[in-house]
Design a protein around this motif. Structure first.
Motif, short mmCIF file in Angstrom:
data_model
loop_
_atom_site.label_atom_id
_atom_site.label_comp_id
_atom_site.label_asym_id
_atom_site.label_seq_id
_atom_site.Cartn_x
_atom_site.Cartn_y
_atom_site.Cartn_z
N ILE A 84 1.19 -1.09 -0.10
CA ILE A 84 -0.05 0.22 -0.20
C ILE A 84 1.13 0.96 0.04
O ILE A 84 0.29 2.48 -0.27
CB ILE A 84 -1.25 -0.40 1.23
N GLU A 85 2.25 1.45 0.72
CA GLU A 85 2.88 2.66 1.07
C GLU A 85 3.74 2.08 -0.61
O GLU A 85 3.81 3.76 -1.05
CB GLU A 85 3.68 2.78 2.31
N HIS A 86 3.92 1.37 -0.74
CA HIS A 86 4.88 1.74 -2.48
C HIS A 86 4.22 1.87 -3.55
O HIS A 86 4.22 2.84 -4.16
CB HIS A 86 4.98 -0.08 -2.48
N PHE A 87 2.57 1.79 -3.65
CA PHE A 87 2.13 2.37 -4.75
C PHE A 87 1.16 4.01 -4.64
O PHE A 87 0.89 4.37 -5.61
CB PHE A 87 0.85 0.83 -5.01
N HIS A 88 1.10 4.21 -3.35
CA HIS A 88 0.67 5.02 -2.94
C HIS A 88 1.91 6.06 -3.41
O HIS A 88 1.79 7.04 -3.94
CB HIS A 88 0.35 5.25 -1.41
N MET A 89 2.78 5.85 -2.32
CA MET A 89 4.09 6.92 -2.81
C MET A 89 4.29 6.80 -4.44
O MET A 89 4.40 7.50 -5.21
CB MET A 89 5.17 6.24 -1.91
N LEU A 90 4.02 5.69 -5.38
CA LEU A 90 4.31 5.77 -6.49
C LEU A 90 3.39 6.51 -7.36
O LEU A 90 3.37 7.36 -8.34
CB LEU A 90 3.97 4.16 -6.99
N SER A 91 2.20 6.89 -6.68
CA SER A 91 1.20 7.42 -7.62
C SER A 91 1.68 8.98 -7.82
O SER A 91 2.08 10.11 -8.27
CB SER A 91 -0.22 7.05 -7.13
N GLN A 92 2.11 9.21 -6.20
CA GLN A 92 2.40 10.11 -6.05
C GLN A 92 3.70 10.69 -6.57
O GLN A 92 3.46 12.01 -7.18
CB GLN A 92 2.35 10.77 -4.18
N SER A 93 4.52 9.76 -6.90
CA SER A 93 6.03 10.55 -7.71
C SER A 93 5.11 10.52 -9.43
O SER A 93 5.67 11.36 -10.16
CB SER A 93 7.04 9.71 -7.15
N VAL A 94 4.55 9.84 -9.67
CA VAL A 94 4.10 9.29 -10.93
C VAL A 94 3.32 10.94 -11.52
O VAL A 94 3.75 11.34 -12.31
CB VAL A 94 3.35 7.88 -11.59
N SER A 95 2.63 11.52 -10.23
CA SER A 95 2.07 12.45 -10.69
C SER A 95 2.28 13.60 -10.59
O SER A 95 2.15 14.53 -10.49
CB SER A 95 0.46 12.85 -10.19
#
Length: 187
Positions: free
Chosen positions: A174-185
């Protein structure tokens, strides 16, 4: 400069560019760690072991020679207490259902979306106290925002004892994909 903007010296520009390149490489490596999604399923190995144990108990109960000392209701209960779990665990072996999925879109439970990343607030797990329970009873709490009402919700998900991923692995995904969504945006 005459416009009042900052001008980076060439070595700082190279350093800044290098840092940005390293950040992009790290993000790409993190994507590879989990692939496109993180799935929690029933543990086949655990279901096989439990199925075998209950089938052995069932066949042992059938071959037990001293049923004359037992009440007929006790004999019937003994059969039901062993055959029903044996059948259920045997059925679970053949299924490959996804219990929970975490991916670039958000968090899903039994195929239904719980939340998307822009609405996600936090996730944590805890052990719930149950009277007369000798086993762990872990629960996952997912806090998220309902955009339409502006209300914060908490989804409570009971984590099974025969799942193939641990509570820590779920939180890390969950932390990984949440961080990934923030960094991609932010790219």
């Amino acid at each position: 400069s005459a416009t009042g903007g900052r001008v980076l010296n060439p070595s700082l520009r190279k350093y800044s560019s290098l840092c940005e390149s390293i950040r992009k490489v790290i993000i790409m490596e993190e994507k590879d760690k989990y692939g496109e999604s993180f799935q929690v399923k029933e543990s086949k190995a655990m279901n096989i072991v439990l199925s075998i144990i209950f089938w052995i108990m069932f066949f042992s109960a059938i071959n037990y020679n001293e049923f004359s000392n037992l009440n007929p209701q006790t004999t019937t209960r003994l059969f039901y207490l062993t055959i029903i779990p044996a059948i259920l665990f045997s059925i679970k072996i053949g299924k490959n259902d996804v219990i929970m999925e975490v991916n670039k879109l958000g968090i899903f439970y039994n195929g239904a979306m719980i939340t998307t990343w822009p609405n996600f607030i936090s996730a944590r797990y805890s052990q719930e106290e149950k009277i007369a329970s000798i086993s762990d009873n872990f629960v996952l709490f997912i806090d998220y925002l309902n955009v339409e009402t502006g209300t914060e919700y908490i989804s409570k998900i009971a984590l099974g004892k025969t799942q193939n991923k641990s509570e820590e692995e779920i939180i890390a995904a969950i932390e990984h994909f949440h961080m990934l969504s923030q960094s991609v945006s932010s790219l």
